[in-house]
Design an enzyme around this catalytic site. Structure first.
Site, PDB file in Angstrom:
ATOM      1  N   ASP A  26       0.834  -1.203   0.000  1.00 29.92           N
ATOM      2  CA  ASP A  26       0.000   0.000   0.000  1.00 29.92           C
ATOM      3  C   ASP A  26       0.871   1.256   0.000  1.00 29.92           C
ATOM      4  O   ASP A  26       1.942   1.272   0.611  1.00 29.92           O
ATOM      5  CB  ASP A  26      -0.909  -0.033   1.242  1.00 29.92           C
ATOM      6  N   ASN A  28       1.449   3.413  -2.974  1.00 28.66           N
ATOM      7  CA  ASN A  28       2.036   3.863  -4.250  1.00 28.66           C
ATOM      8  C   ASN A  28       1.583   5.281  -4.600  1.00 28.66           C
ATOM      9  O   ASN A  28       2.379   6.103  -5.052  1.00 28.66           O
ATOM     10  CB  ASN A  28       1.611   2.942  -5.399  1.00 28.66           C
ATOM     11  N   GLY A  29       0.286   5.531  -4.414  1.00 32.28           N
ATOM     12  CA  GLY A  29      -0.269   6.836  -4.775  1.00 32.28           C
ATOM     13  C   GLY A  29       0.339   7.942  -3.930  1.00 32.28           C
ATOM     14  O   GLY A  29       0.751   8.994  -4.444  1.00 32.28           O
ATOM     15  N   TRP A  31       3.158   7.905  -2.322  1.00 34.52           N
ATOM     16  CA  TRP A  31       4.589   8.019  -2.649  1.00 34.52           C
ATOM     17  C   TRP A  31       4.759   8.969  -3.832  1.00 34.52           C
ATOM     18  O   TRP A  31       5.621   9.848  -3.834  1.00 34.52           O
ATOM     19  CB  TRP A  31       5.136   6.634  -2.985  1.00 34.52           C
ATOM     20  N   GLU A  73     -12.160  -5.073  -5.232  1.00 32.11           N
ATOM     21  CA  GLU A  73     -12.650  -3.709  -5.007  1.00 32.11           C
ATOM     22  C   GLU A  73     -11.877  -2.690  -5.845  1.00 32.11           C
ATOM     23  O   GLU A  73     -12.360  -1.584  -6.109  1.00 32.11           O
ATOM     24  CB  GLU A  73     -12.542  -3.345  -3.515  1.00 32.11           C
ATOM     25  N   ASN A  74     -10.654  -3.056  -6.270  1.00 33.73           N
ATOM     26  CA  ASN A  74      -9.836  -2.107  -7.046  1.00 33.73           C
ATOM     27  C   ASN A  74     -10.414  -1.787  -8.425  1.00 33.73           C
ATOM     28  O   ASN A  74      -9.993  -0.831  -9.066  1.00 33.73           O
ATOM     29  CB  ASN A  74      -8.396  -2.623  -7.214  1.00 33.73           C
ATOM     30  N   SER A 198      -8.313  -5.370   4.857  1.00 35.43           N
ATOM     31  CA  SER A 198      -8.849  -5.114   3.507  1.00 35.43           C
ATOM     32  C   SER A 198      -9.206  -6.377   2.728  1.00 35.43           C
ATOM     33  O   SER A 198      -8.812  -6.536   1.566  1.00 35.43           O
ATOM     34  CB  SER A 198      -7.865  -4.252   2.690  1.00 35.43           C
TER      35      SER A 198
END
Ligand code: FPP
Length: 248
Positions: A26, A28-29, A31, A73-74, A198
């Site tokens: 978890d 990446n965004g 970062w 869910e992604n 999750s």
């Protein structure tokens, strides 16, 4: 070939190394955002981190590594982002096949395979076929994965097979899961400071140890993995027994 249950001679991590490590990759965004980069760049950096962790996990003697790569869910993410994640996955398969073979790593997919995009299915099937006899480590990519759906799917299968209620044991149930013939995760790592499961490996996580770190996934490197393993090794696993009853 290195014995699975011990570390390699060069490893700074003493035995016992967890047999199965599962990671929720978890951050990446965030970062990317912190660097003024696009989310795509974050996922690219995340893929590079995944590549390095696979190699380090293998060197450390971990026998099963599971990476939460794409949850059911992604799909609700923007179309472009979903497309990019699958493009990266296909690139990874093309670029890593030889490395996986050289490292004797077998690829498996956990999740609803038929619901994946055609190109992804094609490249995953190719790599799974080529690596099916590799034995040093199993790399599970959780793709189009939902822990609850996995449990429901197992229930449906048992009902369809007409299995009698008394025959539904832990073992019989586990045999219907995507992780069939693989041990439960000993250690579940989640990066980026979030403290959630999750929908990940819900049945299999029953006695897993958890390790949470604020490090964002693209920055999670071999040293961070070793830190997580050292933390795991400092714990006493009880499996519901008292401290005195536990012998290992
Ligand atoms: C979580 O970061 C990451 C994902 C949902 C995708 C994971 C995919 C990769 C690391 C790339 C593909 C990997 C392989 C092995 C080919 P996020 O986007 O939720 O981060 P944020 O919470 O900071 O927004």
């Amino acid at each position: 070939m290195a014995d699975a249950s011990t570390t390699s001679a060069s490893s700074p991590v003493p035995a016992p190394v967890p047999g199965h490590v599962a990671i929720i990759m978890d951050g990446n965004g965030r970062w990317a955002q912190r660097r003024g980069l696009s989310r795509s760049e974050g996922h690219r950096a995340g893929t590079r981190a995944a590549k390095a962790i696979v190699t380090r996990a293998r060197e450390l003697g971990i026998r099963h590594l599971t990476l939460y790569t794409f949850s059911r869910e992604n799909w609700s993410r923007p179309k472009d982002e979903v497309g990019l994640i699958f493009d990266l996955l296909v690139e990874y398969m093309k670029g890593e096949l030889q490395n996986l073979l050289d490292q004797d790593i077998r690829l498996k997919v956990l999740g609803d395979f038929d619901g994946l995009p055609f190109v992804a299915r094609q490249s995953l099937s190719h790599v799974m076929g080529k690596t099916e006899n590799c034995r040093a480590m199993t790399l599970n990519l959780a793709l189009n994965y939902s822990g609850r759906e996995e449990i429901l799917r197992a229930c449906r299968s048992l009902v369809e097979k007409g299995v009698k209620p008394e025959a539904i044991t832990n073992e019989a149930f586990a045999a219907e899961l995507y992780t069939v013939n693989q041990p439960d995760p000993d250690l579940i790592i989640r990066t980026s400071g979030e403290l959630r499961l999750s929908n990940y490996l819900l049945f299999q996580a029953a006695y897993a140890e958890f390790y949470f770190t604020d490090t964002l996934w693209p920055d999670f490197d071999g040293t961070e993995l070793e830190r997580a393993l050292a933390d795991y090794q400092s714990r006493q696993r009880r499996f519901g027994k008292t401290g005195e009853q536990v012998t290992v």
